[in-house]
Design an enzyme around this catalytic site. Structure first.
Site, short mmCIF file in Angstrom:
data_model
loop_
_atom_site.label_atom_id
_atom_site.label_comp_id
_atom_site.label_asym_id
_atom_site.label_seq_id
_atom_site.Cartn_x
_atom_site.Cartn_y
_atom_site.Cartn_z
N GLU A 1 51.74 42.87 38.78
CA GLU A 1 51.00 41.83 38.05
C GLU A 1 50.99 42.09 36.55
OE1 GLU A 1 46.97 41.65 39.56
OE2 GLU A 1 46.82 43.81 39.82
N ARG B 1 41.28 45.63 48.97
CA ARG B 1 41.87 45.87 47.64
C ARG B 1 40.99 46.92 46.96
NH1 ARG B 1 43.64 41.69 42.92
NH2 ARG B 1 41.49 40.94 42.98
N ASP C 1 39.82 55.05 55.86
CA ASP C 1 38.88 55.72 56.77
C ASP C 1 37.84 54.74 57.33
OD1 ASP C 1 40.12 58.16 56.48
OD2 ASP C 1 38.56 59.07 55.23
N HIS D 1 37.26 43.27 42.15
CA HIS D 1 36.47 42.25 41.44
C HIS D 1 35.15 41.92 42.13
CE1 HIS D 1 39.41 41.57 38.35
NE2 HIS D 1 40.36 41.45 39.25
N ASP E 1 46.75 37.99 36.48
CA ASP E 1 47.01 39.05 35.50
C ASP E 1 48.38 38.88 34.85
OD1 ASP E 1 44.84 40.99 35.14
OD2 ASP E 1 44.94 41.14 37.31
C1 3PY Z 1 46.01 38.27 40.13
O1 3PY Z 1 46.54 37.16 40.29
O2 3PY Z 1 46.04 38.91 39.08
C2 3PY Z 1 45.27 38.84 41.23
O3 3PY Z 1 44.88 39.99 41.15
C3 3PY Z 1 44.96 38.00 42.41
O4 3PY Z 1 43.64 38.19 42.79
MG MG Z 2 45.02 40.85 39.31
#
Ligand code: 3PY
Ligand code: MG
Length: 256
Positions: free
Chosen positions: A148, A70, A84, A45, A174
């Site tokens: 998620e 992430r 890396d 994000h 999500d």
């Molecule tokens: C979510 O809660 O979907 C996440 O990816 C947290 O950042």
């Molecule tokens: Mg998420």
């Protein structure tokens, strides 16, 4: 020097972390000074790519903060590149099955444990090019996959059985969308599914991490045994802090 994240995740003491989408060395250093254990550099994000992640990783490590990246998606090249540049671990979004979890783990481990592309002249290897580093990296790097979505929650028991997986990370934002209550991260439907997966992870001896939009939510999940809690996002924290300052001054200025 930081202990390997894989080891640290096995400690009973939880890791307190925060998402960073700002792409700032200074913000990362401030997170360490503020007392966080880890930062999640968010390439999903955050408006930046792997080119910008190296200096952020260096800043985090220089202040004793675990840098976790992430990645944008469950992609072998992206996972390898994140490691890396020196990430202590990778967080892989939207994992929906045991096969996807296995693919993420494989991308993060060198042969014979996996299929990570091998090069030991990278930052993670101290730019040294030595042959001994590969086995060490396999034993130190943490792989955490995000559950998620509906499918992920349903496959949680299988995902949790993935060999060499260090933990699962529950994403309520999500998940709330997937369960038809968009944005309502505290909705009982969302909380119940997350609690089930968290209990299952604990039973299987895997770390269960969670995103908590608020301090109250973070406290609740820690009370339920979360091994890692990511509390909010740097943009939101800075907006809240600056709003409080500007609002406080304005109140004073406009007071009769
Ligand atoms: C979510 O809660 O979907 C996440 O990816 C947290 O950042
Ligand atoms: Mg998420």
């Amino acid at each position: 020097m930081l202990r390997p994240l894989r080891d640290r995740l096995r400690d009973p003491a939880p890791l307190i972390t925060v998402f960073s989408i700002i792409r700032s060395v200074e913000v990362v250093e401030i997170m360490a000074l503020a007392g966080f254990d880890a930062v999640i550099l968010d390439l999903e994000h955050g408006p930046y790519g792997i080119e910008a992640a190296g200096p952020l990783v260096v800043a985090a490590r220089s202040r004793g903060l675990y840098p976790i990246i992430r990645v944008q998606r469950n992609d072998a090249a992206m996972i390898g590149a994140a490691l890396d540049v020196g990430a202590a671990g990778v967080l892989v979004p939207q994992v929906a099955s045991a096969a996807e979890a296995q693919a993420a783990v494989s991308a993060a481990r060198f042969a014979p444990d996996g299929t990570r592309g091998a090069n030991s002249w990278v930052r993670a290897a101290g730019f040294a090019g030595g042959p001994d580093w590969f086995a060490q990296a396999n034993s130190e790097v943490a792989v955490i996959v995000m559950i998620e979505g509906r499918q992920g929650v349903e496959a949680a028991a299988d995902i949790l059985r993935t060999p060499s997986l260090d933990g699962v990370f529950l994403g309520p934002v999500d998940l709330s969308h997937a369960l038809g209550v968009p944005g309502r991260t505290d909705h009982p439907l969302v909380v119940a599914r997350m609690a089930e997966v968290m209990a299952e992870a604990r039973e299987k001896g895997r770390a269960a991490a969670v995103f908590a939009p608020t301090i109250d939510a973070a406290r609740r999940w820690l009370g339920q045994g979360a091994g890692m809690v990511a509390v909010g996002v740097d943009t939101g924290h800075i907006l809240a802090a600056l709003t409080a300052v500007a609002g406080g001054i304005r109140e004073q200025v406009s007071a009769p």
